[in-house]
Design an enzyme around this catalytic site. Structure first.
Site, mmCIF file in Angstrom:
data_model
loop_
_atom_site.group_PDB
_atom_site.id
_atom_site.type_symbol
_atom_site.label_atom_id
_atom_site.label_comp_id
_atom_site.label_asym_id
_atom_site.label_seq_id
_atom_site.Cartn_x
_atom_site.Cartn_y
_atom_site.Cartn_z
ATOM 1 C CD GLU A 283 -1.798 -9.168 -4.592
ATOM 2 O OE1 GLU A 283 -1.933 -9.852 -5.608
ATOM 3 O OE2 GLU A 283 -2.149 -7.994 -4.517
ATOM 4 C CB CYS B 141 4.948 -2.446 -0.427
ATOM 5 S SG CYS B 141 3.400 -2.063 0.369
ATOM 6 C CB CYS C 275 -7.729 -3.659 7.493
ATOM 7 S SG CYS C 275 -7.084 -2.368 8.575
ATOM 8 C CB CYS D 71 -9.419 4.091 5.791
ATOM 9 S SG CYS D 71 -8.463 3.968 7.314
ATOM 10 C CB CYS E 45 -8.380 1.962 2.404
ATOM 11 S SG CYS E 45 -7.330 0.492 2.457
ATOM 12 C CB CYS F 15 -0.938 3.153 -3.355
ATOM 13 S SG CYS F 15 -0.037 3.825 -2.002
HETATM 14 N N1 SAH Z 1 -2.885 0.365 7.618
HETATM 15 C C1 SAH Z 1 -1.725 1.158 7.482
HETATM 16 C C2 SAH Z 1 -0.768 0.689 6.408
HETATM 17 C C3 SAH Z 1 -1.342 0.170 5.115
HETATM 18 S S1 SAH Z 1 -2.075 1.315 4.014
HETATM 19 C C4 SAH Z 1 -2.117 2.585 7.242
HETATM 20 O O1 SAH Z 1 -3.280 2.864 7.010
HETATM 21 O O2 SAH Z 1 -1.235 3.441 7.318
HETATM 22 C C5 SAH Z 1 -0.716 2.144 3.185
HETATM 23 C C6 SAH Z 1 -1.070 3.552 2.675
HETATM 24 O O3 SAH Z 1 -1.918 3.488 1.505
HETATM 25 C C7 SAH Z 1 -1.832 4.355 3.722
HETATM 26 O O4 SAH Z 1 -1.346 5.660 3.815
HETATM 27 C C8 SAH Z 1 -3.230 4.332 3.157
HETATM 28 O O5 SAH Z 1 -3.958 5.394 3.660
HETATM 29 C C9 SAH Z 1 -2.960 4.412 1.669
HETATM 30 N N2 SAH Z 1 -4.119 4.054 0.838
HETATM 31 C C10 SAH Z 1 -5.131 3.239 1.147
HETATM 32 N N3 SAH Z 1 -6.028 3.194 0.132
HETATM 33 C C11 SAH Z 1 -5.553 3.987 -0.840
HETATM 34 C C12 SAH Z 1 -6.011 4.340 -2.133
HETATM 35 N N4 SAH Z 1 -7.151 3.863 -2.618
HETATM 36 N N5 SAH Z 1 -5.274 5.178 -2.880
HETATM 37 C C13 SAH Z 1 -4.090 5.651 -2.407
HETATM 38 N N6 SAH Z 1 -3.609 5.356 -1.183
HETATM 39 C C14 SAH Z 1 -4.328 4.531 -0.405
HETATM 40 FE FE1 SF4 Z 2 -6.677 -0.532 7.189
HETATM 41 FE FE2 SF4 Z 2 -6.680 0.546 4.756
HETATM 42 FE FE3 SF4 Z 2 -7.198 2.085 6.871
HETATM 43 FE FE4 SF4 Z 2 -4.685 1.168 6.457
HETATM 44 S S1 SF4 Z 2 -5.825 2.581 5.128
HETATM 45 S S2 SF4 Z 2 -5.855 1.172 8.382
HETATM 46 S S3 SF4 Z 2 -5.133 -0.863 5.553
HETATM 47 S S4 SF4 Z 2 -8.468 0.361 6.154
#
Ligand code: SAH
Ligand code: SF4
Length: 398
Positions: free
Chosen positions: A121, A135, A142, A146, A149, A371
């Protein structure tokens, strides 16, 4: 799962799931080649002689990336035989848009099938950046986990190729009807690598895509308007800066290692001190080119005022902007979003310390485009629907 280490311009050394990989014999999509790579590919395919390659590549590159054509026949100033030779050696097709949704606030979300079974997406958000930001995703799934996420709950399917990253921009430009439009009149001014995946685990493709997207003969989005967000793959920071000159965003989310170890498990490999040191050395960092620190607001986890003060201490001397992201919940998550008043108090401490710290307004919530991780939610729903359909099919009398 059977995996294999592939080599070659499109495989980028990524570990691919063979069952879902693009067939190795597929013709090269010209959209994924930088101008230099295009010149070399034209010679290699015997389409033009070496002496003419640079000039021809420039001409074809402009058709593809400035005008946005999808058919070699549209390249009217290219000789008929050359067009036929191009069509024999390369492809120029766009991926299929599986779903397109437009939010009340103008956010547009595209679910794009870049290859059979490979869907990503991209989200266009108006009024972000100069006039609007796209975006984009760098991976399907991934490898990192995290805990807040949703993408992190999906195993990596595979890295995207440069062509598949560029295709996300092309799809948005098709939809916004802005090919061959002058910079000032554009609706798309910024690109953020904040979709699915960790861009620094796919740096070759990300770097090529950035070179293509920023090329002045094509889409011409300045490298200063392209931001790469990373969870902190410290050893790749230097290469990212040198190869792309992109703006850097860091998913920080915690101010101490004990908590960051949990939220961003990559922290166990590269702790906060190592990360900050790597950021200080990021090429081109200055007060005019600040690093954005992303901080997701998790209720009672990382949102105390002490943590706001710790954040100020931690970033002392680093040219920084702080982006507070209200947590977007997803089914099954253990986290909740901080209260709005808490977020505002947190932001006030950062502002008093001189940091610009905008709270990222959730956009496109009505179409599940807010996001990052909501993208994978759509995939997950699709997967579960597929499983349900398969189960129903298995039970139905034949
Ligand atoms: N993997 C990279 C880029 C993709 S994530 C990274 O982690 O930076 C893009 C942003 O969205 C990151 O800052 C991530 O921490 C944030 N993000 C992920 N899950 C989220 C959520 N549930 N609510 C708000 N932000 C989130
Ligand atoms: Fe991967 Fe989500 Fe962590 Fe970004 S925030 S590195 S997309 S697991």
């Amino acid at each position: 799962m059977e995996t294999s280490q592939l080599s070659g311009s499109n495989a980028l050394g990524a570990t691919l799931d063979l069952a879902r990989a693009t067939p190795a014999v597929a013709a090269v999509n010209l959209s994924g080649l930088t101008r230099g790579q295009l010149a070399a590919a034209l010679v290699e395919a015997g389409v033009v002689p070496a002496a003419k390659a640079k000039m021809r590549a420039g001409q074809i590159f402009r058709w593809v990336h400035f005008r946005g054509v999808t058919d070699f026949e549209q390249m009217t100033d290219v000789a008929k035989e050359t067009r036929a030779a191009l069509a024999g050696a390369f492809v120029l097709t766009r991926p299929e848009i599986v779903e397109r949704q437009v939010s009340k606030d103008g956010t547009r979300k595209y679910l794009i099938r870049v290859a059979p079974g490979i869907e990503v997406e991209a989200v266009y958000i108006p009024d972000v950046g100069r006039v609007g930001a796209l975006c984009v995703s760098s991976q399907v799934g991934c490898t990192l986990n995290c805990t807040f996420c949703h993408t992190g709950t999906q195993a990596l399917v595979r890295n995207l190729t440069a062509a598949e990253i560029v295709a996300q921009v092309q799809v948005a430009k098709d939809d916004l009807d802005e090919w061959a439009v002058d910079g000032e009149d554009r609706k798309l001014s910024n690109i953020v690598f904040m979709g699915m995946g960790e861009p620094l685990y796919n740096l070759d493709a990300v770097a090529d895509a950035i070179e293509i997207i920023s090329d002045n003969e094509g889409i011409a989005i300045s490298r200063r308007r392209i931001t790469v967000s990373t969870s902190g793959v410290v050893p790749q920071l230097q290469a990212l800066g040198e190869r792309t000159q992109a703006m850097l965003a860091i998913s920080l989310h915690a101010t101490n290692d004990a908590l960051r170890d949990v939220l961003v498990p990559l922290n166990r490999k590269y702790d906060i001190a190592t990360l900050i040191e790597g950021i200080r050395n990021y090429p081109g960092i200055s007060n005019a080119r600040r690093v954005t620190f992303e901080y997701v607001m998790l209720k009672d986890v990382n949102d105390s005022l002490d943590e706001a003060r710790a954040l100020v201490q931690l970033l002392k001397g680093v040219p920084a902007k702080i982006n507070l992201i209200p947590f977007n919940p997803w089914p099954g998550t253990q986290y909740e979003c901080s209260d709005w008043a808490t977020i505002e108090r947190f932001a006030a401490i950062l502002n008093r310390a001189g940091y610009s710290s905008p709270i990222r307004t959730p956009r496109g919530r009505d179409i599940l485009a807010a996001c990052g991780q909501l993208k994978s939610e759509s995939e997950k729903v699709r997967a579960s629907v597929r499983r349900r359909d398969a189960a129903a099919l298995a039970q139905s009398p034949s």
